[in-house]
Design a protein around this motif. Structure first.
Motif, PDB file in Angstrom:
ATOM      1  N   VAL A 233     -39.142 107.463  65.539  1.00  0.00           N
ATOM      2  CA  VAL A 233     -40.382 108.393  65.542  1.00  0.00           C
ATOM      3  C   VAL A 233     -40.129 109.644  66.315  1.00  0.00           C
ATOM      4  O   VAL A 233     -40.581 110.587  65.931  1.00  0.00           O
ATOM      5  CB  VAL A 233     -41.718 107.447  66.111  1.00  0.00           C
ATOM      6  N   PHE A 234     -39.601 109.316  67.525  1.00  0.00           N
ATOM      7  CA  PHE A 234     -39.367 110.499  68.287  1.00  0.00           C
ATOM      8  C   PHE A 234     -38.495 111.608  67.508  1.00  0.00           C
ATOM      9  O   PHE A 234     -38.822 112.771  67.525  1.00  0.00           O
ATOM     10  CB  PHE A 234     -38.355 110.080  69.618  1.00  0.00           C
ATOM     11  N   HIS A 235     -37.422 111.057  66.863  1.00  0.00           N
ATOM     12  CA  HIS A 235     -36.457 112.243  66.172  1.00  0.00           C
ATOM     13  C   HIS A 235     -37.330 112.689  64.908  1.00  0.00           C
ATOM     14  O   HIS A 235     -36.981 113.784  64.705  1.00  0.00           O
ATOM     15  CB  HIS A 235     -35.359 111.536  65.864  1.00  0.00           C
ATOM     16  N   ILE A 236     -38.100 111.896  64.322  1.00  0.00           N
ATOM     17  CA  ILE A 236     -38.903 112.493  63.029  1.00  0.00           C
ATOM     18  C   ILE A 236     -39.885 113.631  63.612  1.00  0.00           C
ATOM     19  O   ILE A 236     -39.776 114.716  63.073  1.00  0.00           O
ATOM     20  CB  ILE A 236     -39.558 111.532  62.435  1.00  0.00           C
ATOM     21  N   LEU A 237     -40.553 113.492  64.774  1.00  0.00           N
ATOM     22  CA  LEU A 237     -41.558 114.441  65.217  1.00  0.00           C
ATOM     23  C   LEU A 237     -40.464 115.926  65.723  1.00  0.00           C
ATOM     24  O   LEU A 237     -40.803 116.805  65.473  1.00  0.00           O
ATOM     25  CB  LEU A 237     -42.210 113.869  66.560  1.00  0.00           C
ATOM     26  N   LEU A 238     -39.427 115.287  66.146  1.00  0.00           N
ATOM     27  CA  LEU A 238     -38.378 116.513  66.674  1.00  0.00           C
ATOM     28  C   LEU A 238     -37.983 117.076  65.414  1.00  0.00           C
ATOM     29  O   LEU A 238     -38.098 118.408  65.573  1.00  0.00           O
ATOM     30  CB  LEU A 238     -37.290 115.879  67.424  1.00  0.00           C
ATOM     31  N   ALA A 239     -37.705 116.600  64.336  1.00  0.00           N
ATOM     32  CA  ALA A 239     -37.332 117.159  62.931  1.00  0.00           C
ATOM     33  C   ALA A 239     -38.498 118.205  62.778  1.00  0.00           C
ATOM     34  O   ALA A 239     -38.235 119.019  62.144  1.00  0.00           O
ATOM     35  CB  ALA A 239     -36.617 116.095  62.130  1.00  0.00           C
ATOM     36  N   LEU A 240     -39.513 117.668  62.711  1.00  0.00           N
ATOM     37  CA  LEU A 240     -40.958 118.378  62.198  1.00  0.00           C
ATOM     38  C   LEU A 240     -41.317 119.400  62.970  1.00  0.00           C
ATOM     39  O   LEU A 240     -42.181 120.119  62.590  1.00  0.00           O
ATOM     40  CB  LEU A 240     -41.833 117.594  61.778  1.00  0.00           C
ATOM     41  N   SER A 241     -40.723 119.438  64.417  1.00  0.00           N
ATOM     42  CA  SER A 241     -41.417 120.529  65.067  1.00  0.00           C
ATOM     43  C   SER A 241     -40.932 121.925  64.888  1.00  0.00           C
ATOM     44  O   SER A 241     -41.463 123.018  65.120  1.00  0.00           O
ATOM     45  CB  SER A 241     -40.954 120.301  66.561  1.00  0.00           C
ATOM     46  N   ASP A 242     -39.707 122.153  63.866  1.00  0.00           N
ATOM     47  CA  ASP A 242     -39.402 123.326  63.444  1.00  0.00           C
ATOM     48  C   ASP A 242     -40.076 123.721  62.252  1.00  0.00           C
ATOM     49  O   ASP A 242     -40.280 124.993  61.860  1.00  0.00           O
ATOM     50  CB  ASP A 242     -37.962 123.187  62.772  1.00  0.00           C
ATOM     51  N   GLY A 243     -40.875 122.676  61.697  1.00  0.00           N
ATOM     52  CA  GLY A 243     -41.758 123.311  60.689  1.00  0.00           C
ATOM     53  C   GLY A 243     -41.689 121.975  59.540  1.00  0.00           C
ATOM     54  O   GLY A 243     -41.000 121.258  59.794  1.00  0.00           O
ATOM     55  N   GLU A 244     -42.384 122.475  58.527  1.00  0.00           N
ATOM     56  CA  GLU A 244     -42.594 121.087  57.613  1.00  0.00           C
ATOM     57  C   GLU A 244     -41.313 120.760  56.597  1.00  0.00           C
ATOM     58  O   GLU A 244     -40.716 121.669  56.537  1.00  0.00           O
ATOM     59  CB  GLU A 244     -43.691 121.328  56.683  1.00  0.00           C
TER      60      GLU A 244
END
Lengths: 120, 214
Positions: A18-29
């Protein structure tokens, strides 16, 4: 965007996916495969999500309003129509920041006990 | 992509479609298409990079992922179903409590009348509280405290949450009493105690469910 009654710290600690998915989405969709790629890149391949784990996490994160589906598609003509794009919500943004801060505190504590090398 | 790989990819996707059937129907309906698209892209990239040598790794990785995620999704559905069932049965439980309190009130009133005591002209359930106000109030207070303790989610339950139960209960009691022109009706008290408890408990329950499922 619907306001969520949950406070960011109520959802901590997050699981690594979950943390890494959120991190991946922090750059954009991103869509599912792009999220998988970003997570693998961020973790040096240590965390390789499969579609089941990825979409299970996405389902729970949508329910917790950490992420939301994006209506826009970068280029519908070139894209697989089954792909959906996801982006962070305001709550998701707060949660990923709070988790990053929590992990940073843990790393500082480990450094202070000489479990990790000091920063150059 | 080479033709031989296209055939391999088709076979792999067909196999993955079969695996998808093990997920709960709602999950499959919502994410099945995306999962296949993601699997296809992932398999395609691997086949392009490593050819047929990528196949064992791809199968192993996805089978392990499938085993773990199928179990997780089924356990989530069970928990969601349990919560939905609990929420649906709460009003029924409250109505049942109301009915039981009414019957108990009637039974006690009948015993009092049979013993030769003078009965009041008010309804039987209300008469009990009129004749025994102190014990009635004590019983209701005990019921309230008991409910507050029961609704306390766990040992870590905060004082604030129990205070919320108190506020919710008394708020509803005052509203209920106002509707009955300040008459003290044990059935209404019981109903309000349960409703107050539920008012405190349900938000926690939903929060903990959401927390547990992230």
């Amino acid at each position: 965007m619907a306001h969520s009654p949950l406070r960011a710290d109520e959802l901590l600690p997050l699981t690594p996916p979950v943390f890494h998915i959120l991190l991946a989405l922090s750059d954009g969709e991103r869509h599912g495969y792009a999220i998988m790629q970003a997570v693998a890149d961020d973790t040096g391949g240590a965390l390789a999500l499969g579609p089941g784990t990825l979409y299970g996490c996405i389902k729970r994160m949508l329910a917790a309003r950490l992420i939301e589906e994006s209506d826009e598609r970068p280029d519908p003509a070139l894209d697989d129509e089954r792909r959906r794009y996801y982006r962070l919500t305001a709550l998701g943004d707060r949660v990923v920041r709070a988790e990053a801060k929590r992990l940073s505190t843990a790393v500082s504590a480990a450094r202070a006990r000489r479990l990790l090398p000091k920063r150059a | 992509m080479r033709r031989r790989h296209e055939r391999t990819l088709r076979v792999l996707i067909r196999g993955y479609r079969l695996l998808l059937r093990a997920y709960p129907r709602e999950f499959r309906a919502r994410f099945g298409g995306e999962m296949i698209a993601t699997f296809r892209t992932s398999a395609c990239k691997r086949l392009e990079a490593r050819g047929v040598l990528a196949i064992p790794g791809l199968i192993l990785h996805n089978t392990r992922d499938w085993c773990l995620s199928v179990a997780k999704e089924h356990s989530d559905m069970t928990r969601a179903f349990r919560l939905a069932r609990w929420v649906a049965t709460l009003p029924l439980a409250m109505l049942a409590s109301y009915a039981v309190l009414r019957l108990v009130g009637l039974a006690i009133s009948s015993v009092v009348a049979a013993a030769g005591f003078r009965t009041l002209s008010t309804p039987p359930a209300r008469a009990i509280m009129t004749m025994f106000p102190v014990s009635g109030m004590f019983a209701m207070s005990a019921a309230f405290v008991g409910t507050a303790l029961i609704v306390a989610p766990d040992r870590k339950a905060s004082v604030a949450r129990i205070a919320l139960a108190v506020v919710g209960t008394f708020g509803l009691v005052f509203i209920g009493d106002g509707l009955l022109y300040f008459a003290i009706d044990p059935a209404l008290w019981g109903l309000c105690v349960l409703a107050g408890g539920a008012a405190a408990y349900l938000p926690w329950r939903f929060r903990s469910f959401r927390r547990a499922t992230v």
